[in-house]
Write a protein that holds these residues in place. Sequence first.
Motif, short mmCIF file in Angstrom:
data_model
loop_
_atom_site.label_atom_id
_atom_site.label_comp_id
_atom_site.label_asym_id
_atom_site.label_seq_id
_atom_site.Cartn_x
_atom_site.Cartn_y
_atom_site.Cartn_z
N SER A 25 -5.10 -14.04 10.88
CA SER A 25 -4.03 -13.06 10.91
C SER A 25 -3.77 -12.56 9.50
N VAL A 26 -3.41 -11.27 9.40
CA VAL A 26 -3.09 -10.65 8.12
C VAL A 26 -1.80 -9.86 8.31
N ARG A 27 -0.82 -10.14 7.47
CA ARG A 27 0.46 -9.47 7.55
C ARG A 27 0.47 -8.20 6.70
N ALA A 28 1.45 -7.35 6.97
CA ALA A 28 1.65 -6.16 6.15
C ALA A 28 1.88 -6.58 4.70
N HIS A 151 -5.41 9.35 6.69
CA HIS A 151 -4.55 9.43 7.89
C HIS A 151 -3.42 8.40 7.87
N GLU A 152 -3.18 7.81 6.68
CA GLU A 152 -2.11 6.82 6.51
C GLU A 152 -2.23 5.64 7.47
N PRO A 153 -3.36 4.94 7.43
CA PRO A 153 -3.53 3.79 8.33
C PRO A 153 -2.65 2.62 7.91
N LYS A 154 -2.39 1.75 8.86
CA LYS A 154 -1.63 0.53 8.56
C LYS A 154 -2.55 -0.61 8.13
N ILE A 155 -3.84 -0.46 8.43
CA ILE A 155 -4.82 -1.52 8.19
C ILE A 155 -5.99 -0.93 7.40
N LEU A 156 -6.45 -1.67 6.40
CA LEU A 156 -7.60 -1.24 5.60
C LEU A 156 -8.65 -2.34 5.65
N LEU A 157 -9.85 -1.99 6.14
CA LEU A 157 -10.97 -2.92 6.22
C LEU A 157 -11.99 -2.55 5.15
N ILE A 178 -4.51 -2.77 -5.06
CA ILE A 178 -3.19 -3.40 -5.26
C ILE A 178 -2.08 -2.37 -5.12
N ARG A 179 -2.31 -1.17 -5.66
CA ARG A 179 -1.31 -0.10 -5.55
C ARG A 179 -1.15 0.37 -4.11
N VAL A 180 -2.24 0.42 -3.36
CA VAL A 180 -2.17 0.80 -1.94
C VAL A 180 -1.28 -0.18 -1.18
N VAL A 181 -1.50 -1.47 -1.43
CA VAL A 181 -0.72 -2.50 -0.75
C VAL A 181 0.76 -2.38 -1.11
N GLU A 182 1.03 -2.18 -2.40
CA GLU A 182 2.42 -2.10 -2.85
C GLU A 182 3.10 -0.81 -2.37
N LYS A 183 2.37 0.31 -2.40
CA LYS A 183 2.97 1.61 -2.10
C LYS A 183 3.08 1.86 -0.60
N GLU A 184 2.04 1.48 0.16
CA GLU A 184 1.99 1.85 1.57
C GLU A 184 2.12 0.66 2.50
N GLY A 185 2.15 -0.55 1.97
CA GLY A 185 2.38 -1.73 2.78
C GLY A 185 1.32 -2.03 3.82
#
Length: 308
Positions: A25-28, A151-157, A178-185
């Motif tokens: 599992s991977v959280r936001a 498209h502003e996804p919630k998940i990045l693979l 790291i910026r993607v995670v911080e900025k877009e969660g």
Amino acid sequence: MDLINTTNLCKSFGNVHAVDHLSLSVRAGEIYGLVGPDGAGKTTTLRLLCGAIHADEGEINLAGIDLRRRPEHAREQIGYLSQRFSLYEDLTVMENLRFFAEVRGLGTIQWKERAEAMLSFVGLQEFQQRRAGQLSGGMKQKLALAASLIHEPKILLLDEPTTGVDPVTRQDFWQLIIRVVEKEGVAVLLCTPYMDEATRCTKVGFLRQGRLIVEGKPHQVRARLDRRIIEVTGSPMMDLMNACREIPVVKGVQRFGDRLHLRLEKADILTPEDLKAILKAKPVTITGCQFIEPFLEDVFIALAEETE
């Protein structure tokens, strides 16, 4: 909230169990590093998650959506970056972003605003009219990242996204992640062969023959070898390696530049002083000998050897 959740995921190709009862599992806001040797099942796992292939057993939930029951809706939550550059080299940077935005259903106003924001984010504003095939390797990776986020996804693979690029480009790319995670969660699942990248992750998992052998935060994984790694320096190096390998309680000897890492059978079964006393009888010179905090490389080499 878990944005990626798999339960007992299985996929076989003939007699080969590429993914074997995988649950993770991977959280936001988390970056999960999936590591393991070639053929461990890392890429197959990502292909299962993005719906490119179907699982034999198990469940996949992406942002709370069952991939098997609602595949199109689940895929809308995903941005995917493959090992190889997969955009259109004859199209310009902006044309590539427009194409992928429209494929994802973004209207004209939406895609233009988002494309401009993404180009600014990855630092390609000045190159939007350049053909993708004329970009450097690092710039291609940045364009691919922008396209996967259009498209502003919630998940990045990410499937080994920095393989084959220079160290500076790797550093720049990681700063973007790291910026993607911080900025877009977003929740990031990353396959990587680089242990320094795995150390940057929120959580790491070691995959071998399709099975998740161990997972946890990097410091928790390294703790598996507490007081089991002795670092030795001396000369001649080959004689020193051979002498260390002859010691029964030493289960592995790895060379890191001008020093050796000795992996002990158990914690504190041998002290640095004991080791120096043993090596004193050998035709070698010891210049350093001490317990050190294990590297992730030490842990994963040990896991690979222990599970063979």
